[in-house]
Design a protein around this motif. Structure first.
Motif, PDB file in Angstrom:
ATOM      1  N   VAL A  13      29.430 -20.732  28.865  1.00  0.00           N
ATOM      2  CA  VAL A  13      30.495 -21.728  28.742  1.00  0.00           C
ATOM      3  C   VAL A  13      31.822 -21.163  29.239  1.00  0.00           C
ATOM      4  O   VAL A  13      32.637 -21.877  29.822  1.00  0.00           O
ATOM      5  CB  VAL A  13      30.609 -22.230  27.286  1.00  0.00           C
ATOM      6  CG1 VAL A  13      31.762 -23.200  27.115  1.00  0.00           C
ATOM      7  CG2 VAL A  13      29.289 -22.875  26.853  1.00  0.00           C
ATOM      8  N   ASP A  14      32.060 -19.868  29.042  1.00  0.00           N
ATOM      9  CA  ASP A  14      33.326 -19.253  29.446  1.00  0.00           C
ATOM     10  C   ASP A  14      33.582 -19.404  30.943  1.00  0.00           C
ATOM     11  O   ASP A  14      34.713 -19.673  31.359  1.00  0.00           O
ATOM     12  CB  ASP A  14      33.363 -17.770  29.067  1.00  0.00           C
ATOM     13  CG  ASP A  14      33.454 -17.561  27.572  1.00  0.00           C
ATOM     14  OD1 ASP A  14      33.889 -18.498  26.870  1.00  0.00           O
ATOM     15  OD2 ASP A  14      33.080 -16.476  27.098  1.00  0.00           O
ATOM     16  N   CYS A  17      34.699 -22.910  31.513  1.00  0.00           N
ATOM     17  CA  CYS A  17      36.052 -23.095  30.982  1.00  0.00           C
ATOM     18  C   CYS A  17      37.102 -22.555  31.955  1.00  0.00           C
ATOM     19  O   CYS A  17      38.148 -23.190  32.155  1.00  0.00           O
ATOM     20  CB  CYS A  17      36.199 -22.412  29.630  1.00  0.00           C
ATOM     21  SG  CYS A  17      35.469 -23.321  28.255  1.00  0.00           S
ATOM     22  N   ARG A  18      36.827 -21.412  32.568  1.00  0.00           N
ATOM     23  CA  ARG A  18      37.770 -20.847  33.543  1.00  0.00           C
ATOM     24  C   ARG A  18      37.925 -21.771  34.750  1.00  0.00           C
ATOM     25  O   ARG A  18      39.038 -21.992  35.233  1.00  0.00           O
ATOM     26  CB  ARG A  18      37.316 -19.463  33.984  1.00  0.00           C
ATOM     27  CG  ARG A  18      37.537 -18.395  32.925  1.00  0.00           C
ATOM     28  CD  ARG A  18      37.465 -16.987  33.480  1.00  0.00           C
ATOM     29  NE  ARG A  18      36.301 -16.701  34.282  1.00  0.00           N
ATOM     30  CZ  ARG A  18      35.139 -16.237  33.815  1.00  0.00           C
ATOM     31  NH1 ARG A  18      34.995 -16.020  32.518  1.00  0.00           N
ATOM     32  NH2 ARG A  18      34.141 -15.978  34.624  1.00  0.00           N
ATOM     33  N   ALA A  21      39.920 -24.868  33.663  1.00  0.00           N
ATOM     34  CA  ALA A  21      41.332 -24.538  33.441  1.00  0.00           C
ATOM     35  C   ALA A  21      42.077 -24.422  34.773  1.00  0.00           C
ATOM     36  O   ALA A  21      43.230 -24.843  34.891  1.00  0.00           O
ATOM     37  CB  ALA A  21      41.456 -23.243  32.646  1.00  0.00           C
ATOM     38  N   ASP A  40      30.005 -28.056  24.169  1.00  0.00           N
ATOM     39  CA  ASP A  40      30.932 -26.959  23.882  1.00  0.00           C
ATOM     40  C   ASP A  40      32.120 -27.001  24.837  1.00  0.00           C
ATOM     41  O   ASP A  40      33.264 -26.792  24.429  1.00  0.00           O
ATOM     42  CB  ASP A  40      30.232 -25.607  23.998  1.00  0.00           C
ATOM     43  CG  ASP A  40      29.174 -25.400  22.934  1.00  0.00           C
ATOM     44  OD1 ASP A  40      29.207 -26.113  21.895  1.00  0.00           O
ATOM     45  OD2 ASP A  40      28.290 -24.545  23.135  1.00  0.00           O
ATOM     46  N   LEU A  41      31.850 -27.276  26.095  1.00  0.00           N
ATOM     47  CA  LEU A  41      32.903 -27.345  27.105  1.00  0.00           C
ATOM     48  C   LEU A  41      33.890 -28.470  26.786  1.00  0.00           C
ATOM     49  O   LEU A  41      35.101 -28.301  26.898  1.00  0.00           O
ATOM     50  CB  LEU A  41      32.279 -27.539  28.488  1.00  0.00           C
ATOM     51  CG  LEU A  41      33.193 -27.505  29.699  1.00  0.00           C
ATOM     52  CD1 LEU A  41      33.963 -26.194  29.776  1.00  0.00           C
ATOM     53  CD2 LEU A  41      32.372 -27.701  30.970  1.00  0.00           C
ATOM     54  N   GLU A  44      36.058 -27.378  23.921  1.00  0.00           N
ATOM     55  CA  GLU A  44      37.026 -26.349  24.339  1.00  0.00           C
ATOM     56  C   GLU A  44      38.155 -26.921  25.186  1.00  0.00           C
ATOM     57  O   GLU A  44      39.299 -26.475  25.070  1.00  0.00           O
ATOM     58  CB  GLU A  44      36.312 -25.257  25.158  1.00  0.00           C
ATOM     59  CG  GLU A  44      35.382 -24.379  24.369  1.00  0.00           C
ATOM     60  CD  GLU A  44      36.127 -23.402  23.490  1.00  0.00           C
ATOM     61  OE1 GLU A  44      37.206 -22.911  23.879  1.00  0.00           O
ATOM     62  OE2 GLU A  44      35.630 -23.127  22.385  1.00  0.00           O
ATOM     63  N   THR A  45      37.848 -27.893  26.053  1.00  0.00           N
ATOM     64  CA  THR A  45      38.835 -28.379  27.025  1.00  0.00           C
ATOM     65  C   THR A  45      39.451 -29.725  26.670  1.00  0.00           C
ATOM     66  O   THR A  45      40.520 -30.058  27.173  1.00  0.00           O
ATOM     67  CB  THR A  45      38.195 -28.521  28.416  1.00  0.00           C
ATOM     68  OG1 THR A  45      37.200 -29.548  28.377  1.00  0.00           O
ATOM     69  CG2 THR A  45      37.593 -27.200  28.888  1.00  0.00           C
TER      70      THR A  45
END
Length: 153
Positions: A13-14, A17-18, A21, A40-41, A44-45
């Motif tokens: 997921v990281d 996310c990057r 972003a 999850d994404l 997070e966003t």
């Protein structure tokens, strides 16, 4: 409308996310294999997310495929395993034609692919979860037109 298209994230997921972003899309599409990563994404966003399930998502409640219209563009998304995309694109291209799709999104092969086939834009974003070459696609829709660009994370 800016859309981030991911597939085969396999728990990473990281990385997604990057990418999100950096590009700030309006919508995220996830083509399966760890469809729960899309949830999850979104958490997070805060960006709306649609997802389908892949061959690694048998317990998921996500649909096998999705067909919808945005900005005058008809989009068909699936993981691709049920269309045997590792062998041939014939079955998934036939399904897209039958659905009158303008854009076909599929995953499963981990091989990024963007190609116009007649009036159909065919896109595989590759694998967001690939340890050696994670990739995704920037899809832009505007007044019935769709343009795609491969992005590397």
């Amino acid at each position: 409308m800016k859309i981030a298209v991911f597939s085969d994230s396999h728990g990473d997921v990281d990385v997604m996310c990057r990418a999100v972003a950096a590009w700030q899309p309006d919508l995220i599409l996830h083509l399966g294999d760890y469809a729960a990563d899309a949830d999850d994404l979104q958490r997070e966003t805060g960006i709306p997310t649609r997802r389908v399930r892949g061959n690694c998502d048998m317990a998921s409640r996500a649909p096998d495929s999705d067909l919808f219209e945005l900005c005058g563009v008809r989009i068909m998304m699936c993981h691709g395993h049920k269309f045997s995309v590792k062998i041939s694109l014939d079955a998934v291209l036939n399904a897209a034609a039958f659905s009158r799709a303008d854009v076909l999104l599929y995953g499963h092969t981990h091989a990024a692919h963007i190609e116009r086939m007649g009036g159909l834009l065919v896109i595989n974003p590759g694998s967001a979860g690939s340890p050696s070459h994670p990739s995704w696609v920037k899809l832009v829709l505007d007044s019935g037109r769709a343009e795609a660009e491969l992005a590397v994370i």
